[in-house]
Design a protein around this motif. Structure first.
Motif, PDB file in Angstrom:
ATOM      1  N   ASN A 223      -9.241  58.186  45.664  1.00 21.21           N
ATOM      2  CA  ASN A 223     -10.452  58.480  44.881  1.00 21.21           C
ATOM      3  C   ASN A 223     -10.316  57.932  43.469  1.00 21.21           C
TER       4      ASN A 223
ATOM      5  N   LEU B 214     -15.485  63.925  47.564  1.00 22.66           N
ATOM      6  CA  LEU B 214     -14.201  63.230  47.494  1.00 22.66           C
ATOM      7  C   LEU B 214     -13.885  62.583  48.840  1.00 22.66           C
TER       8      LEU B 214
ATOM      9  N   ILE C  40      -6.077  62.563  48.422  1.00 21.22           N
ATOM     10  CA  ILE C  40      -7.213  62.563  47.485  1.00 21.22           C
ATOM     11  C   ILE C  40      -6.840  61.797  46.216  1.00 21.22           C
TER      12      ILE C  40
END
Length: 153
Positions: free
Chosen positions: A153, A37, A149
């Protein structure tokens, strides 16, 4: 029930939550999914998480032991139970199911709950409110990490 008895009870419950969360994350931080990630530049090294959660749970146990000196603890214990469920379930939702969005919702609700507990019960616990502050601070960090994140992502 004496303060130290309640403290031990909350220590057992809170460290039990950490243990259950560890099981539910299914080796999450070491999986290819997580390591690949795009993570926040301020993501701390792995050992910091263990140290932080240990500190948070010790302090939160002290806070809860003091808070439950009150005669009517139904709402307090209900909020604690919700906190327990949110805390434990995040590990499963994020690491096991890879559901970053639901993990974010989970953390936001948990943060709001801890904010409410901090300020609602500050007059009741007086100076002991400082023992919930590590949890509050760590949840702000966790929200920023999960948010990064989620959006990158």
């Amino acid at each position: 029930m004496k303060f130290y008895v309640r403290l031990i009870i909350f220590l057992v419950i809170n460290f039990g939550a950490l243990y259950i969360g560890t099981i539910l994350m299914n080796d999450g931080p070491r999986t290819d999914w997580y390591t690949n990630l795009n993570q926040a530049p301020w993501t701390p090294p792995g050992w910091v998480f263990g140290f932080a959660w240990t500190t948070v749970m010790i302090c939160f146990s002290i806070f809860m032991a003091k808070l439950t000196e009150a005669k009517d603890n139904k709402l307090i214990l209900f909020l604690f139970a919700i906190q327990f469920i949110l805390n434990v379930s995040w590990n499963y939702v994020f690491f096991n199911q890879h559901n970053i969005s639901l993990g974010m919702v989970n953390l936001i609700v948990l943060l709001m709950l801890i904010v409410v507990m901090t300020f609602k019960y500050k007059p009741q616990v007086k100076i002991y409110y400082i023992f919930i502050l590590p949890y509050l601070i760590w949840l702000i960090v966790a929200n920023s990490l999960n948010g990064y994140i989620l959006f990158n992502n």
